[in-house]
Scaffold this active site. Structure first.
Site, PDB file in Angstrom:
ATOM      1  N   LYS A  90       0.840  -1.214   0.000  1.00  0.00           N
ATOM      2  CA  LYS A  90       0.000   0.000   0.000  1.00  0.00           C
ATOM      3  C   LYS A  90       0.872   1.260   0.000  1.00  0.00           C
ATOM      4  O   LYS A  90       0.635   2.179  -0.758  1.00  0.00           O
ATOM      5  CB  LYS A  90      -0.901   0.053   1.258  1.00  0.00           C
ATOM      6  CG  LYS A  90      -1.822  -1.125   1.437  1.00  0.00           C
ATOM      7  CD  LYS A  90      -2.658  -0.964   2.694  1.00  0.00           C
ATOM      8  CE  LYS A  90      -1.852  -0.975   3.988  1.00  0.00           C
ATOM      9  NZ  LYS A  90      -1.168  -2.242   4.284  1.00  0.00           N
ATOM     10  N   ARG A 150      -9.179   1.509   8.908  1.00  0.00           N
ATOM     11  CA  ARG A 150      -8.744   0.141   9.175  1.00  0.00           C
ATOM     12  C   ARG A 150      -9.789  -0.645   9.935  1.00  0.00           C
ATOM     13  O   ARG A 150      -9.587  -1.821  10.228  1.00  0.00           O
ATOM     14  CB  ARG A 150      -7.494   0.207  10.030  1.00  0.00           C
ATOM     15  CG  ARG A 150      -6.268  -0.356   9.385  1.00  0.00           C
ATOM     16  CD  ARG A 150      -5.181  -0.274  10.416  1.00  0.00           C
ATOM     17  NE  ARG A 150      -4.041  -1.022  10.023  1.00  0.00           N
ATOM     18  CZ  ARG A 150      -3.007  -0.491   9.388  1.00  0.00           C
ATOM     19  NH1 ARG A 150      -2.993   0.757   9.042  1.00  0.00           N
ATOM     20  NH2 ARG A 150      -1.973  -1.252   9.104  1.00  0.00           N
ATOM     21  N   ARG A 172      11.835  -6.098   4.233  1.00  0.00           N
ATOM     22  CA  ARG A 172      11.632  -4.647   4.149  1.00  0.00           C
ATOM     23  C   ARG A 172      12.651  -3.913   5.012  1.00  0.00           C
ATOM     24  O   ARG A 172      12.974  -4.338   6.115  1.00  0.00           O
ATOM     25  CB  ARG A 172      10.222  -4.281   4.619  1.00  0.00           C
ATOM     26  CG  ARG A 172      10.066  -2.764   4.730  1.00  0.00           C
ATOM     27  CD  ARG A 172       8.659  -2.283   4.773  1.00  0.00           C
ATOM     28  NE  ARG A 172       7.913  -2.805   5.885  1.00  0.00           N
ATOM     29  CZ  ARG A 172       6.629  -2.570   6.061  1.00  0.00           C
ATOM     30  NH1 ARG A 172       5.957  -1.849   5.179  1.00  0.00           N
ATOM     31  NH2 ARG A 172       6.000  -3.070   7.093  1.00  0.00           N
ATOM     32  N   ARG A 227      11.762  -2.705  10.792  1.00  0.00           N
ATOM     33  CA  ARG A 227      10.803  -2.172  11.773  1.00  0.00           C
ATOM     34  C   ARG A 227      10.539  -3.197  12.870  1.00  0.00           C
ATOM     35  O   ARG A 227      10.491  -4.390  12.597  1.00  0.00           O
ATOM     36  CB  ARG A 227       9.470  -1.843  11.072  1.00  0.00           C
ATOM     37  CG  ARG A 227       9.373  -0.413  10.617  1.00  0.00           C
ATOM     38  CD  ARG A 227       8.233  -0.144   9.668  1.00  0.00           C
ATOM     39  NE  ARG A 227       6.940  -0.711  10.035  1.00  0.00           N
ATOM     40  CZ  ARG A 227       5.848  -0.562   9.286  1.00  0.00           C
ATOM     41  NH1 ARG A 227       5.893   0.143   8.159  1.00  0.00           N
ATOM     42  NH2 ARG A 227       4.704  -1.096   9.646  1.00  0.00           N
ATOM     43  N   ARG A 251      -0.322  -9.248  13.095  1.00  0.00           N
ATOM     44  CA  ARG A 251      -0.892  -8.157  12.295  1.00  0.00           C
ATOM     45  C   ARG A 251      -1.800  -8.715  11.200  1.00  0.00           C
ATOM     46  O   ARG A 251      -2.820  -8.113  10.866  1.00  0.00           O
ATOM     47  CB  ARG A 251       0.223  -7.309  11.674  1.00  0.00           C
ATOM     48  CG  ARG A 251       0.925  -6.450  12.707  1.00  0.00           C
ATOM     49  CD  ARG A 251       2.226  -5.900  12.197  1.00  0.00           C
ATOM     50  NE  ARG A 251       2.103  -4.993  11.083  1.00  0.00           N
ATOM     51  CZ  ARG A 251       3.106  -4.645  10.282  1.00  0.00           C
ATOM     52  NH1 ARG A 251       4.308  -5.162  10.471  1.00  0.00           N
ATOM     53  NH2 ARG A 251       2.909  -3.800   9.297  1.00  0.00           N
TER      54      ARG A 251
HETATM   55  P1  AP5 Z   1       4.964  -1.600   1.726  1.00  0.00           P
HETATM   56  O1  AP5 Z   1       4.615  -0.722   0.562  1.00  0.00           O
HETATM   57  O2  AP5 Z   1       5.806  -1.014   2.808  1.00  0.00           O
HETATM   58  O3  AP5 Z   1       3.643  -2.295   2.302  1.00  0.00           O
HETATM   59  P2  AP5 Z   1       2.436  -1.718   3.142  1.00  0.00           P
HETATM   60  O4  AP5 Z   1       1.211  -2.385   2.640  1.00  0.00           O
HETATM   61  O5  AP5 Z   1       2.456  -0.212   3.152  1.00  0.00           O
HETATM   62  O6  AP5 Z   1       2.859  -2.326   4.536  1.00  0.00           O
HETATM   63  P3  AP5 Z   1       2.812  -1.730   6.008  1.00  0.00           P
HETATM   64  O7  AP5 Z   1       3.463  -2.753   6.893  1.00  0.00           O
HETATM   65  O8  AP5 Z   1       3.371  -0.337   6.061  1.00  0.00           O
HETATM   66  O9  AP5 Z   1       1.337  -1.730   6.239  1.00  0.00           O
HETATM   67  P4  AP5 Z   1       0.652  -1.818   7.544  1.00  0.00           P
HETATM   68  O10 AP5 Z   1      -0.702  -1.479   7.086  1.00  0.00           O
HETATM   69  O11 AP5 Z   1       0.752  -3.035   8.341  1.00  0.00           O
HETATM   70  O12 AP5 Z   1       1.495  -0.773   8.429  1.00  0.00           O
HETATM   71  P5  AP5 Z   1       1.235   0.748   8.796  1.00  0.00           P
HETATM   72  O13 AP5 Z   1       2.509   1.447   8.742  1.00  0.00           O
HETATM   73  O14 AP5 Z   1       0.057   1.305   8.054  1.00  0.00           O
HETATM   74  O15 AP5 Z   1       5.668  -2.908   1.137  1.00  0.00           O
HETATM   75  C1  AP5 Z   1       6.143  -3.922   2.004  1.00  0.00           C
HETATM   76  C2  AP5 Z   1       7.506  -4.437   1.484  1.00  0.00           C
HETATM   77  O16 AP5 Z   1       7.294  -5.125   0.252  1.00  0.00           O
HETATM   78  C3  AP5 Z   1       8.522  -3.329   1.188  1.00  0.00           C
HETATM   79  O17 AP5 Z   1       9.803  -3.785   1.509  1.00  0.00           O
HETATM   80  C4  AP5 Z   1       8.375  -3.086  -0.330  1.00  0.00           C
HETATM   81  O18 AP5 Z   1       9.590  -2.614  -0.889  1.00  0.00           O
HETATM   82  C5  AP5 Z   1       8.006  -4.479  -0.812  1.00  0.00           C
HETATM   83  N1  AP5 Z   1       7.098  -4.466  -1.950  1.00  0.00           N
HETATM   84  C6  AP5 Z   1       6.076  -3.594  -2.170  1.00  0.00           C
HETATM   85  N2  AP5 Z   1       5.438  -3.903  -3.321  1.00  0.00           N
HETATM   86  C7  AP5 Z   1       6.075  -5.014  -3.816  1.00  0.00           C
HETATM   87  C8  AP5 Z   1       5.865  -5.831  -4.981  1.00  0.00           C
HETATM   88  N3  AP5 Z   1       4.890  -5.574  -5.873  1.00  0.00           N
HETATM   89  N4  AP5 Z   1       6.706  -6.895  -5.156  1.00  0.00           N
HETATM   90  C9  AP5 Z   1       7.695  -7.164  -4.258  1.00  0.00           C
HETATM   91  N5  AP5 Z   1       7.927  -6.424  -3.153  1.00  0.00           N
HETATM   92  C10 AP5 Z   1       7.126  -5.366  -2.923  1.00  0.00           C
HETATM   93  O19 AP5 Z   1       0.750   0.573  10.320  1.00  0.00           O
HETATM   94  C11 AP5 Z   1       1.621   0.106  11.328  1.00  0.00           C
HETATM   95  C12 AP5 Z   1       0.858  -0.003  12.627  1.00  0.00           C
HETATM   96  O20 AP5 Z   1       0.336   1.307  12.997  1.00  0.00           O
HETATM   97  C13 AP5 Z   1      -0.373  -0.917  12.602  1.00  0.00           C
HETATM   98  O21 AP5 Z   1      -0.045  -2.259  12.835  1.00  0.00           O
HETATM   99  C14 AP5 Z   1      -1.216  -0.296  13.741  1.00  0.00           C
HETATM  100  O22 AP5 Z   1      -0.739  -0.697  15.002  1.00  0.00           O
HETATM  101  C15 AP5 Z   1      -0.950   1.193  13.598  1.00  0.00           C
HETATM  102  N6  AP5 Z   1      -1.955   1.855  12.733  1.00  0.00           N
HETATM  103  C16 AP5 Z   1      -1.724   2.462  11.530  1.00  0.00           C
HETATM  104  N7  AP5 Z   1      -2.872   2.948  11.029  1.00  0.00           N
HETATM  105  C17 AP5 Z   1      -3.856   2.646  11.929  1.00  0.00           C
HETATM  106  C18 AP5 Z   1      -5.260   2.873  11.957  1.00  0.00           C
HETATM  107  N8  AP5 Z   1      -5.904   3.493  10.942  1.00  0.00           N
HETATM  108  N9  AP5 Z   1      -5.953   2.419  13.016  1.00  0.00           N
HETATM  109  C19 AP5 Z   1      -5.342   1.792  14.037  1.00  0.00           C
HETATM  110  N10 AP5 Z   1      -4.008   1.520  14.075  1.00  0.00           N
HETATM  111  C20 AP5 Z   1      -3.275   1.951  13.011  1.00  0.00           C
END
Ligand code: AP5
Length: 214
Positions: free
Chosen positions: A13, A88, A127, A160, A171
Site C-alpha cells: 500500500k 482500518r 523490508r 521495523r 498483524r
Molecule cells: P509496503 O509498501 O511497505 O507495504 P504496506 O502495505 O504499506 O505495509 P505496512 O506494513 O506499512 O502496512 P501496515 O498497514 O501493516 O502498516 P502501517 O505502517 O500502516 O511494502 C512492504 C515491502 O514489500 C517493502 O519492503 C516493499 O519494498 C516491498 N514491496 C512492495 N510492493 C512489492 C511488490 N509488488 N513486489 C515485491 N515487493 C514489494 O501501520 C503500522 C501499525 O500502525 C499498525 O499495525 C497499527 O498498530 C498502527 N496503525 C496504523 N494505522 C492505523 C489505523 N488506521 N488504526 C489503528 N491503528 C493503526
C-alpha cells in the site's frame, strides 16, 4: 481525487501510495507514518501508539480518527489525497464518511492491493525502512543503491520492530478480523477496485493508473 488504499500489512500500500501521490500531485497520508513520527519525537500520542503497534495491534479508534479528520481539513487536501492505512476498521470508515458527508464530498476509489498471506511474511522480513524520512526498500525487490543507508536522505535503514515474523502473523490476524470487512463496505459503495499485488511493483502501479485514468 480521494483514494483509500486497502490491503494486508506488507501488501505494498505504502509503495503504491507514494507513486500515486507523485503522479497525481496529491498528499499521501499514512497513519502508520504519522504514528512512527510521533514515536520518534517522543510525544504522548507516540508513547500510547507504540504500546499497541509493538504488539501488532491496532491503535484505538479514539486516538486515530480525529487525527486523520483534522489532517484532511488542511489546505493541501483541497484537491484530494491518498489515505494509506486508514480506515482500518468499520467505525473508522463510518467516521470518515460522516466527515466527508458534512462537506458534501465522498470517497472516489478504494483500491485493494491483493497479496496472499503466504507472500507477506517474506516480504516483511526483507523490508527496510528509513529512520529519517520513512522511505521503504526491500533487500531483494527494491534495494537501496546506498546499501544500508537511505537513497533519499542518507539515514540508516532498519527492520521495523513490528516486521519481525511473530508480530507480522499477529498483524495479519488483526487485518483479517478488523480490516478485511472494509472490502465489503466499499464494494457496497461501488468504489472498490482490486489489483493483483503479487506482480512487480511497476506493473501493480500500471494497473492502478489505468483505474484512476491518465
Ligand atoms: P509496503 O509498501 O511497505 O507495504 P504496506 O502495505 O504499506 O505495509 P505496512 O506494513 O506499512 O502496512 P501496515 O498497514 O501493516 O502498516 P502501517 O505502517 O500502516 O511494502 C512492504 C515491502 O514489500 C517493502 O519492503 C516493499 O519494498 C516491498 N514491496 C512492495 N510492493 C512489492 C511488490 N509488488 N513486489 C515485491 N515487493 C514489494 O501501520 C503500522 C501499525 O500502525 C499498525 O499495525 C497499527 O498498530 C498502527 N496503525 C496504523 N494505522 C492505523 C489505523 N488506521 N488504526 C489503528 N491503528 C493503526
Amino acid at each position: 481525487m480521494k483514494i483509500v488504499m486497502l490491503g494486508a500489512p506488507g501488501a505494498g500500500k505504502g509503495t503504491q501510495a507514494k507513486m500515486i501521490a507523485a503522479k497525481y500531485q496529491i498528499p499521501h497520508i499514512s497513519t502508520g507514518d504519522i504514528f512512527r513520527a510521533n514515536i520518534k519525537n517522543g510525544t504522548e500520542l507516540g508513547k500510547k501508539a507504540k504500546s499497541y503497534m509493538d504488539q501488532g495491534l491496532l491503535v484505538p479508534d479514539e486516538l486515530t480518527v480525529d487525527l486523520v479528520i483534522d489532517r484532511l481539513a488542511q489546505d493541501d487536501c483541497k484537491n484530494g489525497y491518498i489515505l494509506d492505512g486508514f480506515p482500518r476498521t468499520i467505525p473508522q470508515a463510518e467516521a470518515l464518511d460522516a466527515a466527508l458527508e458534512k462537506l458534501g464530498e465522498k470517497m472516489d476509489y478504494a483500491i485493494d492491493v491483493d497479496v496472499p498471506d503466504e507472500n507477506i511474511v517474506s516480504r516483511m522480513s526483507g523490508r527496510r525502512a528509513c529512520t529519517g524520512c520513512g522511505a521503504t526498500y526491500h533487500i531483494v525487490y527494491n534495494p537501496s543503491k546506498k546499501g544500508e543507508y537511505c537513497e533519499v536522505c542518507g539515514e540508516k535503514l532498519i527492520l521495523r520492530d513490528d516486521d519481525k515474523p511473530e508480530t507480522v502473523q499477529k498483524r495479519l490476524n488483526v487485518y483479517h478480523d478488523q480490516t478485511q470487512p472494509l472490502i465489503d463496505y466499499y464494494t457496497k459503495q461501488s468504489i472498490l477496485r482490486t489489483v493483483d499485488g503479487t506482480q512487480d511493483m511497476n506493473d501493480v502501479f500500471a494497473e492502478i493508473a489505468k483505474i484512476l485514468g491518465a
